[in-house]
Design a protein around this motif. Structure first.
Motif, PDB file in Angstrom:
ATOM      1  N   PRO A  76       0.837  -1.205   0.000  1.00 28.79           N
ATOM      2  CA  PRO A  76       0.000   0.000   0.000  1.00 28.79           C
ATOM      3  C   PRO A  76       0.868   1.249   0.000  1.00 28.79           C
ATOM      4  O   PRO A  76       1.957   1.276   0.579  1.00 28.79           O
ATOM      5  CB  PRO A  76      -0.780  -0.115   1.319  1.00 28.79           C
ATOM      6  CG  PRO A  76       0.055  -1.008   2.179  1.00 28.79           C
ATOM      7  CD  PRO A  76       0.752  -1.939   1.246  1.00 28.79           C
ATOM      8  N   GLU A  77       0.423   2.250  -0.708  1.00 26.57           N
ATOM      9  CA  GLU A  77       1.132   3.529  -0.717  1.00 26.57           C
ATOM     10  C   GLU A  77       0.775   4.262   0.582  1.00 26.57           C
ATOM     11  O   GLU A  77      -0.400   4.441   0.898  1.00 26.57           O
ATOM     12  CB  GLU A  77       0.706   4.369  -1.921  1.00 26.57           C
ATOM     13  CG  GLU A  77       1.096   3.777  -3.259  1.00 26.57           C
ATOM     14  CD  GLU A  77       2.601   3.796  -3.479  1.00 26.57           C
ATOM     15  OE1 GLU A  77       3.279   4.730  -3.004  1.00 26.57           O
ATOM     16  OE2 GLU A  77       3.098   2.865  -4.127  1.00 26.57           O
ATOM     17  N   TYR A  78       1.810   4.638   1.316  1.00 29.23           N
ATOM     18  CA  TYR A  78       1.569   5.344   2.574  1.00 29.23           C
ATOM     19  C   TYR A  78       1.218   6.794   2.283  1.00 29.23           C
ATOM     20  O   TYR A  78       1.760   7.416   1.372  1.00 29.23           O
ATOM     21  CB  TYR A  78       2.800   5.260   3.473  1.00 29.23           C
ATOM     22  CG  TYR A  78       3.063   3.849   3.953  1.00 29.23           C
ATOM     23  CD1 TYR A  78       2.204   3.232   4.849  1.00 29.23           C
ATOM     24  CD2 TYR A  78       4.168   3.139   3.509  1.00 29.23           C
ATOM     25  CE1 TYR A  78       2.433   1.938   5.285  1.00 29.23           C
ATOM     26  CE2 TYR A  78       4.418   1.848   3.951  1.00 29.23           C
ATOM     27  CZ  TYR A  78       3.550   1.256   4.839  1.00 29.23           C
ATOM     28  OH  TYR A  78       3.781  -0.014   5.274  1.00 29.23           O
ATOM     29  N   THR A  79       0.309   7.337   3.063  1.00 25.87           N
ATOM     30  CA  THR A  79      -0.145   8.708   2.845  1.00 25.87           C
ATOM     31  C   THR A  79       0.552   9.700   3.767  1.00 25.87           C
ATOM     32  O   THR A  79       0.570  10.887   3.472  1.00 25.87           O
ATOM     33  CB  THR A  79      -1.666   8.814   3.051  1.00 25.87           C
ATOM     34  OG1 THR A  79      -1.986   8.346   4.363  1.00 25.87           O
ATOM     35  CG2 THR A  79      -2.403   7.980   2.016  1.00 25.87           C
ATOM     36  N   THR A  80       1.115   9.217   4.846  1.00 24.39           N
ATOM     37  CA  THR A  80       1.827  10.134   5.734  1.00 24.39           C
ATOM     38  C   THR A  80       3.213  10.409   5.152  1.00 24.39           C
ATOM     39  O   THR A  80       3.809   9.531   4.509  1.00 24.39           O
ATOM     40  CB  THR A  80       1.942   9.553   7.155  1.00 24.39           C
ATOM     41  OG1 THR A  80       2.646   8.314   7.093  1.00 24.39           O
ATOM     42  CG2 THR A  80       0.561   9.325   7.755  1.00 24.39           C
TER      43      THR A  80
END
Length: 176
Positions: A76-80
């Motif tokens: 998953p692409e991290y958003t933080t």
């Protein structure tokens, strides 16, 4: 010799004269072993002859079937921001190579801190990311003092890459 004894001697049949004493168990096993050895050698020779005269060579493409493309598992692409930075640094080590003893080697491979620095988008992000990496390292290796010390102690890229992935997950869990 009397006539009775001579007539008894003439009445013996050739089968009686050639009768052998019974074989022991070991002798029978040895005989069976010899017969089976001959049979197996004959079968092996026949197999060699049969396989040597094939009309068409066997192509492994006809025998082995694999998927046209190996599916990749996407993380998953991290958003933080720090988690995303650590994930990019992990990918940089996977694709660009890993090194020890310096930030970047002549071939372009990077150490853990070198990968973090090149992927940092703003000043100060690299220090925050390195702090999270050090926390992730100390969860498994309590006696490590710095990220470069840990990086230089490794003998391959697998552990540093894994640690960067764990640090990215830790940063995402912390919301940074």
């Amino acid at each position: 010799m009397s006539d009775i004894q001579v007539s008894e001697a003439r009445q013996t049949t050739p089968a009686d004269a050639t009768a052998l004493p019974p074989l022991s168990f070991e002798a029978r096993l040895a005989a069976v072993d010899a017969v089976m050895t001959i049979r197996l050698e004959t079968a092996l020779l026949a197999l060699d002859i049969d396989s040597a005269h094939t009309e068409q060579p066997v192509d492994l493409v006809d025998v082995v079937r694999v998927a046209a493309a190996i599916p990749t598992i996407t993380e998953p692409e991290y958003t933080t921001p720090i988690a995303a930075l650590l994930q990019r640094a992990q990918r940089r080590l996977e694709t660009g190579g890993w090194c020890t003893g310096r930030a970047v080697d002549e071939a372009g491979a990077r150490c853990m801190v070198g990968a973090i620095r090149v992927e940092a988008q703003r000043r100060g992000m690299d220090a925050s990311a390195a702090a999270v990496v050090l926390d992730a390292i100390r969860r498994q290796f309590a006696d490590v003092e710095t990220v470069p010390q840990f990086n230089d102690a490794q003998t391959g890229a697998a552990v540093p890459i894994r640690i960067l992935g764990e640090a990215a997950n830790l940063a995402a869990t912390r919301g940074i």
